[in-house]
Design a protein around this motif. Structure first.
Motif, PDB file in Angstrom:
ATOM      1  N   VAL A  77      44.098  46.285  39.341  1.00 39.91           N
ATOM      2  CA  VAL A  77      43.307  45.097  39.028  1.00 39.91           C
ATOM      3  C   VAL A  77      43.945  44.307  37.890  1.00 39.91           C
ATOM      4  CG1 VAL A  77      41.118  44.312  38.044  1.00 39.91           C
ATOM      5  CG2 VAL A  77      41.119  45.996  39.895  1.00 39.91           C
ATOM      6  N   GLU A  80      47.327  42.323  38.254  1.00 44.34           N
ATOM      7  CA  GLU A  80      47.112  41.057  38.953  1.00 44.34           C
ATOM      8  C   GLU A  80      46.583  39.990  37.995  1.00 44.34           C
ATOM      9  OE1 GLU A  80      45.150  41.056  42.729  1.00 44.34           O
ATOM     10  OE2 GLU A  80      45.928  43.032  43.253  1.00 44.34           O
ATOM     11  N   VAL A  81      45.706  40.385  37.072  1.00 41.94           N
ATOM     12  CA  VAL A  81      45.245  39.458  36.029  1.00 41.94           C
ATOM     13  C   VAL A  81      46.429  39.012  35.182  1.00 41.94           C
ATOM     14  CG1 VAL A  81      43.810  39.204  33.967  1.00 41.94           C
ATOM     15  CG2 VAL A  81      42.918  40.437  35.953  1.00 41.94           C
ATOM     16  N   THR A 126      39.327  41.596  27.501  1.00 41.99           N
ATOM     17  CA  THR A 126      38.630  41.982  28.729  1.00 41.99           C
ATOM     18  C   THR A 126      37.203  42.376  28.414  1.00 41.99           C
ATOM     19  OG1 THR A 126      40.716  42.819  29.629  1.00 41.99           O
ATOM     20  CG2 THR A 126      38.704  43.464  30.764  1.00 41.99           C
ATOM     21  N   MET A 149      36.954  38.728  33.195  1.00 43.53           N
ATOM     22  CA  MET A 149      36.396  39.605  34.228  1.00 43.53           C
ATOM     23  C   MET A 149      34.885  39.541  34.360  1.00 43.53           C
ATOM     24  SD  MET A 149      39.315  40.644  35.115  1.00 43.53           S
ATOM     25  CE  MET A 149      38.886  41.746  36.468  1.00 43.53           C
ATOM     26  N   GLY A 161      35.434  34.761  34.783  1.00 47.16           N
ATOM     27  CA  GLY A 161      35.259  35.921  35.645  1.00 47.16           C
ATOM     28  C   GLY A 161      34.128  35.717  36.625  1.00 47.16           C
ATOM     29  N   ASN A 278      36.485  45.164  44.785  1.00 51.05           N
ATOM     30  CA  ASN A 278      37.743  44.636  44.233  1.00 51.05           C
ATOM     31  C   ASN A 278      38.622  43.981  45.278  1.00 51.05           C
ATOM     32  OD1 ASN A 278      37.861  44.722  41.418  1.00 51.05           O
ATOM     33  ND2 ASN A 278      38.294  46.920  41.408  1.00 51.05           N
ATOM     34  N   SER A 295      37.429  40.265  44.273  1.00 51.71           N
ATOM     35  CA  SER A 295      37.382  39.437  43.069  1.00 51.71           C
ATOM     36  C   SER A 295      38.677  38.634  42.960  1.00 51.71           C
ATOM     37  CB  SER A 295      37.199  40.320  41.826  1.00 51.71           C
ATOM     38  OG  SER A 295      38.244  41.284  41.741  1.00 51.71           O
ATOM     39  N   ARG A 297      41.236  38.003  40.882  1.00 49.19           N
ATOM     40  CA  ARG A 297      41.839  38.492  39.647  1.00 49.19           C
ATOM     41  C   ARG A 297      42.985  37.605  39.146  1.00 49.19           C
ATOM     42  NH1 ARG A 297      40.630  42.274  43.193  1.00 49.19           N
ATOM     43  NH2 ARG A 297      42.725  42.426  44.062  1.00 49.19           N
ATOM     44  N   TYR A 325      33.537  35.392  44.015  1.00 45.75           N
ATOM     45  CA  TYR A 325      34.009  36.572  44.759  1.00 45.75           C
ATOM     46  C   TYR A 325      33.739  36.340  46.233  1.00 45.75           C
ATOM     47  CZ  TYR A 325      29.015  37.405  44.100  1.00 45.75           C
ATOM     48  OH  TYR A 325      27.655  37.258  44.053  1.00 45.75           O
TER      49      TYR A 325
END
Length: 333
Positions: A77, A80-81, A126, A149, A161, A278, A295, A297, A325
């Motif tokens: 996850v 990728e962010v 985060t 997030m 997020g 996810n 999501s 990300r 999402y």
């Protein structure tokens, strides 16, 4: 209105020591009595003091640095962010300084203090779970702050997020509408993952509105993993074999659950439906693509940087950006 940043003199006064002693503690140089060190460190935490290591350093211009604190790089996850952050920074001349907290608020506090000492242009963090000392340091600093997030709480400055509570709720409604009634929940440690707990709460709200409740639940006392998902689902179905759908805290856990079903001869979807969170590639690469919530990300990291680069001082009005999402129907539910 931001208050004046505490100085080395302020720390010395509160700790009842000289400025030279404070400087030695900060730089970890010279012999210092342990009791004195403790008083100085306590004063530093109380005041939210951050030393300026960038002063006089031509090689570390604070204006070109952006601090990034992530809880993990082993969880796909967050890379990728980070890719989104890197993409947004690529043509700007800014360089990221990256710290990994391992989901530990005290580690985050320590790393943040180190990052702030280099006078970065902005800080990317985060979630919202910070220590009081971390919040004081950020309140005293002049930098912009983006928390990623999650948007289910009040941000320091910018939040980018999704609502995890709403994602859990919508996942529950999605499964109820498809006829599932005997819900099981398979999760991991909530203390280290507030967002997983919010999704759980959203799921329970959806069930309650439909006159239902969880038929069974098992949580693994540790971080999420495919092995934890496999073993925890095995324990859940051993206790409640009539569960017709298992909702997992994330895709890592759900993929492990899928492997248990293969081993135990449980027909996925026909006998037991599986649902994750996810939208990871590994879940979509299963023989039956995982039903889940995806999501955004990459977009979260990219938008956070773009908003920070708009410049200006930290405004009184806080900014919340909902990246949304998508429910992936998949083939396991």
């Amino acid at each position: 209105m931001l208050q004046d940043m505490p100085t080395l003199t302020d720390v010395a006064r509160l700790a009842g020591v000289s400025e030279i002693t404070v400087s030695r503690v900060v730089r970890n140089k010279g012999p210092i009595a342990e009791a004195t060190r403790s008083r100085v460190l306590s004063a530093i935490e109380t005041l939210g003091y951050v030393p300026n290591r960038a002063a006089g350093s031509l090689a570390s211009s604070g204006s070109q640095l952006m601090g990034v604190l992530l809880p993990s790089l082993s969880n796909i996850v967050f890379p990728e962010v980070l890719r989104g952050i890197h993409t947004a920074l690529a043509a700007t001349g800014y360089q990221p300084l990256i710290g990994v907290t391992d989901y530990d608020p005290l580690a985050e506090q320590s790393i943040l203090s180190s990052l702030l000492s280099w006078q970065p242009a902005a800080i990317i963090m985060t979630g919202f779970d910070h220590t009081d000392a971390t919040r004081r340091m950020l309140a005293n600093s002049r930098v912009r702050v983006a928390e990623l997030m999650d948007i289910d709480a009040d941000p320091i400055d910018i939040a980018v997020g999704l609502s995890h509570r709403k994602a859990g709720y919508d996942a529950g409604r999605h499964l109820i509408e498809r006829g599932y009634r005997r819900f099981g929940y398979v999760g991991h440690d909530w203390d280290a993952d507030r967002r997983a707990r919010l999704r759980y709460m959203g799921l329970c709200t959806a069930l309650a509105e439909a006159g239902l409740s969880l038929h069974a639940e098992k949580r693994f006392a540790g971080p999420s993993s495919t092995i934890a998902g496999r073993d925890t689902l095995a324990a859940l179905v051993a206790a409640k074999p009539d569960v017709d759908v298992a909702v997992f805290s994330n895709d890592d856990m759900a993929v492990g659950g899928f492997f248990h079903c293969l081993t135990a001869g449980i027909a996925v979807k026909e006998k037991l439906a599986l649902f994750g969170f996810n939208g990871l590639d590994i879940g979509q690469s299963l023989p039956q693509p995982l039903s889940t919530v995806r999501s955004n990300r990459f977009l979260i990291g990219k938008i956070a940087v773009e908003k920070l680069l708009e410049g200006g001082e930290r405004p009184a009005e806080k900014l919340i950006v909902d990246t949304g999402y998508e429910i992936i129907t998949g083939a396991t539910a």
